[in-house]
Design a protein around this motif. Structure first.
Motif, short mmCIF file in Angstrom:
data_model
loop_
_atom_site.label_atom_id
_atom_site.label_comp_id
_atom_site.label_asym_id
_atom_site.label_seq_id
_atom_site.Cartn_x
_atom_site.Cartn_y
_atom_site.Cartn_z
N LEU A 1 0.83 -1.21 0.00
CA LEU A 1 0.00 0.00 0.00
C LEU A 1 0.86 1.26 0.00
CD1 LEU A 1 -3.01 -0.95 2.30
CD2 LEU A 1 -2.86 -0.86 -0.20
N ASN A 2 1.97 1.22 0.76
CA ASN A 2 2.88 2.37 0.74
C ASN A 2 3.44 2.59 -0.66
OD1 ASN A 2 2.73 3.18 3.44
ND2 ASN A 2 4.04 1.47 4.05
N ALA A 3 3.79 1.48 -1.32
CA ALA A 3 4.34 1.60 -2.68
C ALA A 3 3.30 2.17 -3.62
CB ALA A 3 4.81 0.23 -3.17
N MET A 4 2.05 1.70 -3.51
CA MET A 4 1.00 2.22 -4.40
C MET A 4 0.75 3.71 -4.13
SD MET A 4 0.32 -0.06 -6.49
CE MET A 4 2.00 -0.63 -6.29
N SER A 5 0.85 4.09 -2.86
CA SER A 5 0.71 5.50 -2.52
C SER A 5 1.81 6.31 -3.20
CB SER A 5 0.78 5.66 -1.00
OG SER A 5 1.00 7.01 -0.69
N THR A 6 3.04 5.80 -3.15
CA THR A 6 4.16 6.51 -3.79
C THR A 6 3.98 6.58 -5.30
OG1 THR A 6 5.68 5.94 -2.02
CG2 THR A 6 6.64 6.41 -4.18
N VAL A 7 3.56 5.44 -5.90
CA VAL A 7 3.34 5.44 -7.36
C VAL A 7 2.28 6.48 -7.72
CG1 VAL A 7 2.45 4.10 -9.30
CG2 VAL A 7 4.09 3.06 -7.72
N ALA A 8 1.22 6.53 -6.93
CA ALA A 8 0.16 7.50 -7.21
C ALA A 8 0.69 8.93 -7.11
CB ALA A 8 -1.02 7.29 -6.25
N LEU A 9 1.47 9.20 -6.06
CA LEU A 9 2.05 10.55 -5.90
C LEU A 9 2.95 10.91 -7.09
CD1 LEU A 9 3.14 10.92 -2.16
CD2 LEU A 9 1.63 12.42 -3.46
N VAL A 10 3.78 9.95 -7.48
CA VAL A 10 4.69 10.20 -8.59
C VAL A 10 3.89 10.49 -9.86
CG1 VAL A 10 6.36 9.12 -10.14
CG2 VAL A 10 6.62 8.90 -7.68
N LEU A 11 2.88 9.67 -10.13
CA LEU A 11 2.11 9.85 -11.36
C LEU A 11 1.40 11.20 -11.38
CD1 LEU A 11 0.69 6.28 -12.05
CD2 LEU A 11 2.64 7.45 -13.11
N VAL A 12 0.80 11.56 -10.23
CA VAL A 12 0.12 12.87 -10.17
C VAL A 12 1.13 13.98 -10.44
CG1 VAL A 12 -1.03 14.51 -8.65
CG2 VAL A 12 -1.70 12.10 -8.62
N SER A 13 2.27 13.91 -9.77
CA SER A 13 3.29 14.96 -9.96
C SER A 13 3.76 15.01 -11.41
CB SER A 13 4.49 14.69 -9.06
OG SER A 13 4.08 14.54 -7.73
N VAL A 14 4.02 13.85 -11.98
CA VAL A 14 4.57 13.81 -13.34
C VAL A 14 3.56 14.35 -14.34
CG1 VAL A 14 5.25 12.25 -15.20
CG2 VAL A 14 6.23 11.98 -12.92
N VAL A 15 2.30 13.95 -14.19
CA VAL A 15 1.29 14.43 -15.14
C VAL A 15 1.19 15.95 -15.08
CG1 VAL A 15 -1.18 14.49 -15.65
CG2 VAL A 15 -0.02 12.31 -15.26
N ILE A 16 1.09 16.49 -13.83
CA ILE A 16 0.98 17.95 -13.71
C ILE A 16 2.25 18.62 -14.24
CG2 ILE A 16 0.71 19.87 -12.10
CD1 ILE A 16 -0.95 18.02 -10.32
N ALA A 17 3.40 18.05 -13.90
CA ALA A 17 4.67 18.64 -14.34
C ALA A 17 4.75 18.71 -15.85
CB ALA A 17 5.84 17.84 -13.78
N LEU A 18 4.35 17.63 -16.52
CA LEU A 18 4.45 17.61 -17.98
C LEU A 18 3.45 18.55 -18.63
CD1 LEU A 18 5.10 13.83 -18.70
CD2 LEU A 18 6.72 15.72 -18.58
N VAL A 19 2.27 18.61 -18.06
CA VAL A 19 1.25 19.52 -18.60
C VAL A 19 1.76 20.95 -18.56
CG1 VAL A 19 -1.00 20.55 -18.09
CG2 VAL A 19 -0.76 18.07 -18.15
N LEU A 20 2.56 21.27 -17.54
CA LEU A 20 3.13 22.62 -17.47
C LEU A 20 4.44 22.72 -18.26
CD1 LEU A 20 2.57 23.32 -13.65
CD2 LEU A 20 1.29 24.27 -15.57
N ALA A 21 5.29 21.71 -18.14
CA ALA A 21 6.66 21.83 -18.63
C ALA A 21 6.73 21.83 -20.15
CB ALA A 21 7.52 20.70 -18.08
N ILE A 22 5.96 20.98 -20.81
CA ILE A 22 6.12 20.86 -22.26
C ILE A 22 5.68 22.15 -22.98
CG2 ILE A 22 5.30 19.59 -24.30
CD1 ILE A 22 5.64 17.04 -22.67
N PRO A 23 4.52 22.72 -22.64
CA PRO A 23 4.19 24.00 -23.29
C PRO A 23 5.20 25.11 -22.98
CG PRO A 23 2.26 23.06 -22.24
CD PRO A 23 3.42 22.24 -21.79
N LEU B 1 6.83 18.99 -7.77
CA LEU B 1 6.71 19.73 -9.03
C LEU B 1 7.87 20.70 -9.20
CD1 LEU B 1 2.94 20.72 -9.40
CD2 LEU B 1 4.30 19.17 -10.79
N VAL B 2 8.15 21.45 -8.12
CA VAL B 2 9.24 22.42 -8.19
C VAL B 2 10.54 21.73 -8.59
CG1 VAL B 2 10.64 24.01 -6.83
CG2 VAL B 2 8.17 23.93 -6.50
#
Lengths: 475, 287
Positions: free
Chosen positions: B94-116, B166-167
Motif C-alpha cells: 500500500l505504501n508503494a501504491m501510494s508513492t506510485v500515485a504521488l509520482v504519477l500525479v506529480s509527473v502528469v501535472i509537471a508535464l502539462v506545465l513543462a512541455i508548453p 513539481l518544483v
C-alpha cells in the motif's frame, strides 16, 4: 574568296539577347537584394551600397548577399553557382521568403515576396513555389508516400486523392512501389527522389533546388541531373538551381550566375562563362570544367578555309588547295549547301584529262557532319575516323564552319593567360579572309602539334598526302 | 541605515511578508490546488490499492509489453512481476501504491506545465531568457527550504508533497523540451515553411514528432526526479514509502529502511525503463 556574307557573324554562343536579359515577363525577379546578418543591418546595407568592402565591415555583421539582381524567365533553368559561404543558399531562400532580404525586392510573378502578409506568403508557397533541399528534409516519421503528398495535404487535398497523386509522382521519379517505406529505409539518391517527387507533386510552376544533388554520389548525381533535364523538357518548370559544382551548373543550367562572397560576379550561358569569363576568379573555376560537355560545335568551329563552289570546276579546286596548302577541299553548291569533298589526286587527274566536271569527283565517304549544337564531347570519335575536318551544318543544310581535329583538341585547353598559339579556336572573320588565314591549324606550334598527336594519336587530315576513304585514319 | 560597506538587506523579512500576504489573500488559489491534487491523488490511489495486488502486477507487466512490444518489453515485464511481488513480500504494497500515485500525479501535472513552457521557450528568446534563471533557482534551491512553507500553506497530506515535487522535477522537462524543439533539423522545418504550412501545423506535424525522442528523455528525467523527491516529501507527511523511510530513520529501524529503500529502487527502475521504451518506440520504421 570562299567566305560568304552568311558566315560573317561569329556564332560561338546562343544569341546574346537570350543570354543577357530574359523574356519580357520573368517568373522570378530579384532586384537589388541585400541580405546581411548582424545587429546593425540598416547601417551595414547603407555602407555596402556606398561601395564599402564587405571585408572591412565585418564588425557590423556578415553580408551574405550583396546587390543581387537577376530575372529568371518562365521555363528556364537558372543556376546559381558558388562555393560554400558565397551566399547562394541565402539568396535562394529570399525567393520563397524563408529569409526576408535586408534590402531590395523579390517578385514571384506580380507578387512582391518581401512585402506580402504572412498568410499571402504561405499561399504563394503552397501554390506557386516548391523546393528541394540538400539533405532531403523528409519527415522520418511519415512514409515515402505521405512525404510526397505533403504539399497537397497542406493545400487541403483529400487523403485518397493526394496519396494517389503522390504515387503518380513517385512513379515519375522512378520510385514505384516504395511508397510504404520510411525515408530511412531508402538510399540517399532515392530519398532525394522522394524530395523531388514531393516538390513536383505540389505542381507549382517554380521549383527551387538548394544543392539538391550535392549530397549524392557522383554516379547518382549524374543520373539525377539527367532526370531533371528530362523532366524539365516535359514539364517546362521554372527552376532555380543552386550548386557549388560548375560542371553541374553548366550541365543543367540554361544560364549560370556565379557568386563570390555574396556578389554575383557573372551571369551568362555556360558557353559564355567558359569562353569569356568575367574575371580571374571565374576563369579559375572554368579551368576545372569538363569543357567537352559544355562547348558545342558552334563555339569551336572555324571558318571553312578550303571550300570551293561546284561551279569552279577541277581547276578552281586545285587552286584552292594550292592556296591553302591542303590536299582536299569541301565542295558546296550555290546556296552553300555542303555536297562533299574532292581530293587533290582526283582533281589533278581531271585537270590533266581536260575535264571541267567537278561533280563526278565529289566524295562523301568518311565525311562527318555535325549540328552547331552538338557537344564537343560527341565529336571526338567521328573526328578520329574522318579524313577531312568535321563539317558543321546549319538548319538549312548550309555549311557553317569546320572543326579540324586540332581545333577540337585546342578547345579543351582553358583560355589561359600564357601565350598559346592555338589556345582558342580562330574566330570566324567577318569578311574575305586572307588566303593563309583559315589554315590556322597548320601553323600550330610544334609543341601543340606534338601534344595533339600524342594525346589522340591523330594528325591533321588536310596536311596528309591525299588519301581518302573511310578507313582513312582509325588508329 | 545607508552604510554601503556594512550592508543589511532584509531579504528574509520581504519573503516572510510576501508569504504572509499570500496565505491570507490567496487562500482560494491554494484551496483550488489542494482540491485538484487531493482529488487526483485519491482517485489514483483507490485505483491502485483496491484490486488484488496480483491484478496490479499483471497490469504493470502488460504496460511494459505495450510500451516496448513483445520483443523488447518482456524483460521489463518480467522485472515488474518479480519486483512488485517482492514489494508485496516486504509488506510495503500500500505504501508503494501510494508513492506510485504521488509520482504519477506529480509527473502528469509537471508535464502539462513543462512541455508548453519548453515549446514557448524554444520559440521565443525572451521566454527562454526569463525561464532559464527560474529553472536554475528551482533546481538548486535546497528542497527543505520550500518544503516547509509548502506544508504551512497546504497542511499535512499529499498536496505539499506533490507541489514540492513539481518544483524539483519540472526543470529538466522544460529544458529538454526547449532543446528538443531547437534541435529539430532546420531544413525539415524549412521544408514545412517552403510548402506553405502554418507555424502551428509545423509545430504539430514536424517539430514535436521529430523532437519526441529528446522530449521523452526529458519525461524520463521528470519521472526519476519526481520519484526521488516524493521520498523526501514523505518527511512532510506525504506518506507512502517516503513516510516509511522517515519512520525507519527516526526509530533507527535498519530493516524497515532497507525494505522501503529497495521498494523505491524497484519502482524507479520500472518507471525508468517504461519511459525510455516509450521514447524509443517513436523512432520510425521500427528501428
Amino acid at each position: 574568296m570562299s567566305t560568304p556574307p552568311s558566315l560573317s557573324k561569329p556564332a560561338p554562343n546562343q544569341p546574346p539577347d537570350q543570354a543577357a536579359t530574359p523574356a519580357a515577363s520573368p517568373a522570378v525577379r530579384v532586384q537589388d537584394v541585400y541580405k546581411v546578418f548582424g545587429r546593425r543591418e540598416g547601417e551595414l546595407v547603407r555602407r555596402l551600397k556606398a561601395g564599402e568592402d564587405s571585408e572591412q565591415l565585418k564588425g557590423l555583421g556578415t553580408a551574405a548577399v550583396i546587390d543581387a539582381t537577376f530575372d529568371v524567365g518562365a521555363g528556364e533553368i537558372f543556376v546559381v553557382m558558388g562555393l560554400s559561404g558565397s551566399g547562394k543558399s541565402t539568396l535562394i531562400r529570399t525567393i520563397n521568403g524563408l529569409w526576408k532580404p535586408s534590402a531590395g525586392k523579390v517578385f514571384v510573378g506580380d507578387a512582391d515576396i518581401t512585402s506580402v502578409s504572412d498568410s499571402r506568403l504561405r499561399s504563394i508557397r503552397r501554390d506557386r513555389i516548391s523546393m528541394v533541399f540538400q539533405h532531403f528534409a523528409l519527415l522520418p516519421h511519415r512514409t515515402v508516400r505521405e512525404n510526397a503528398a505533403y504539399a497537397l495535404k497542406e493545400r487541403g487535398v483529400g487523403k485518397a486523392e493526394r496519396l494517389d497523386r503522390a504515387d503518380h509522382w513517385l512513379d515519375v521519379v522512378g520510385l514505384k512501389g516504395w511508397g510504404d517505406r520510411y525515408p530511412n529505409q531508402l538510399s540517399g539518391g532515392m530519398q532525394q527522389r522522394v524530395g523531388l517527387a514531393r516538390a513536383l507533386a505540389a505542381e507549382t510552376d517554380i521549383l527551387l533546388m538548394d544543392e539538391a544533388f550535392s549530397a549524392l554520389d557522383p554516379l547518382i548525381r549524374r543520373e539525377m541531373q539527367d532526370q531533371l533535364i528530362e523532366l524539365q523538357s516535359t514539364l517546362g518548370k521554372t527552376i532555380v538551381f543552386i550548386t557549388h559544382d560548375l560542371n553541374e551548373a553548366m550541365y543543367v543550367g540554361d544560364r549560370v550566375a556565379v557568386m563570390r562572397s555574396g556578389r554575383i560576379v557573372q551571369i551568362g550561358t555556360a558557353e559564355q562563362i567558359l569562353t569569356d569569363p568575367a574575371n580571374d576568379y571565374v576563369a579559375r573555376f572554368t579551368a576545372e570544367v569538363d569543357r567537352a560537355k559544355v562547348l558545342t560545335a558552334a563555339s569551336v568551329m572555324e571558318q571553312p578555309g578550303a571550300v570551293v563552289p561546284l561551279t569552279s570546276g577541277p581547276r578552281g579546286a586545285v587552286n584552292e588547295m594550292r592556296q591553302h596548302q591542303t590536299s582536299g577541299v569541301l565542295v558546296v553548291d550555290r546556296d552553300r549547301r555542303l555536297l562533299g569533298y574532292v581530293t587533290d589526286s582526283d582533281v589533278v587527274a581531271a585537270v590533266k584529262q581536260g575535264s571541267t566536271d567537278l561533280e563526278s569527283l565529289i566524295r562523301r565517304d568518311g565525311l562527318v557532319t555535325v549540328q552547331e549544337s552538338t557537344p564537343v564531347a560527341d565529336m571526338f570519335a567521328p573526328a578520329a575516323e574522318s579524313p577531312v575536318p568535321l563539317a558543321v551544318i546549319g538548319d538549312n543544310g548550309r555549311l557553317r564552319g569546320v572543326v579540324p581535329r586540332v581545333g577540337l583538341l585546342a578547345s579543351m585547353a582553358p583560355p589561359a593567360g600564357e601565350p598559346n598559339p592555338i589556345g582558342r579556336p580562330t574566330p570566324i572573320e567577318p569578311s574575305g579572309a586572307e588566303p593563309s588565314e583559315p589554315a590556322t591549324e597548320n601553323q600550330a606550334g610544334p609543341a601543340e602539334r606534338a601534344a595533339a598527336a600524342e594525346s589522340a594519336s591523330i594528325s591533321d587530315p588536310l596536311t596528309k598526302p591525299s588519301r581518302t576513304g573511310a578507313e582513312g585514319e582509325v588508329s | 541605515m545607508a552604510d554601503v560597506m556594512n550592508p543589511k538587506i532584509p531579504f528574509g523579512d520581504v519573503v516572510e511578508n510576501a508569504f504572509d500576504w499570500l496565505t491570507t489573500h490567496a487562500t482560494w488559489l491554494f484551496d483550488f490546488i489542494k482540491t485538484v491534487v487531493t482529488g487526483f491523488y485519491d482517485g489514483l490511489y483507490q485505483v491502485l490499492s483496491t484490486p488484488p495486488y496480483w491484478v496490479i502486477i499483471l497490469v504493470f507487466a502488460a504496460i511494459a509489453l505495450l510500451a516496448g512490444g513483445l520483443r523488447r518489453g518482456w524483460p521489463i515485464a518480467l522485472f515488474a512481476v518479480i519486483g512488485f511481488y517482492l514489494i508485496r513480500g516486504f509488506d510495503q504494497w500500500l505504501n508503494a501504491m501510494s508513492t506510485v500515485a504521488l509520482v504519477l500525479v506529480s509527473v502528469v501535472i509537471a508535464l502539462v506545465l513543462a512541455i508548453p513552457i519548453g515549446i514557448l521557450a524554444a520559440k521565443s528568446r525572451t521566454v527562454s531568457a526569463i525561464v532559464r534563471p527560474v529553472l536554475d533557482l528551482m533546481q538548486t534551491l535546497p528542497g527543505l527550504v520550500y518544503l516547509v512553507p509548502v506544508i504551512i500553506i497546504f497542511g499535512i497530506g499529499p498536496t505539499p508533497g506533490v507541489v514540492a515535487t513539481l518544483v524539483f522535477c519540472m526543470p529538466p522537462g522544460i529544458r529538454l523540451t526547449e532543446l528538443a524543439i531547437r534541435q529539430v533539423d532546420r531544413e525539415v522545418v524549412e521544408a514545412g515553411q517552403a510548402f506553405g504550412s502554418s507555424p502551428g501545423r509545423i509545430l504539430r506535424g514536424i517539430q514535436i514528432p521529430l523532437a519526441m525522442p529528446t522530449i521523452m528523455a526529458g519525461v524520463n528525467q521528470v519521472i526519476m526526479l519526481a520519484l526521488s523527491m516524493v521520498v523526501i516529501a514523505g518527511f512532510a507527511g506525504a506518506g507512502g514509502l517516503g513516510g516509511q523511510v522517515n519512520q525507519a530513520l527516526q526509530t533507527l529501524d535498519l530493516g524497515l529502511g532497507a525494505e522501503a529503500g529497495l521498494a523505491v529502487v524497484i519502482i524507479a527502475v520500472y518507471l525508468d525503463r517504461i519511459s525510455s521504451l516509450a521514447g524509443k518506440r517513436r523512432d520510425p520504421a521500427g528501428r
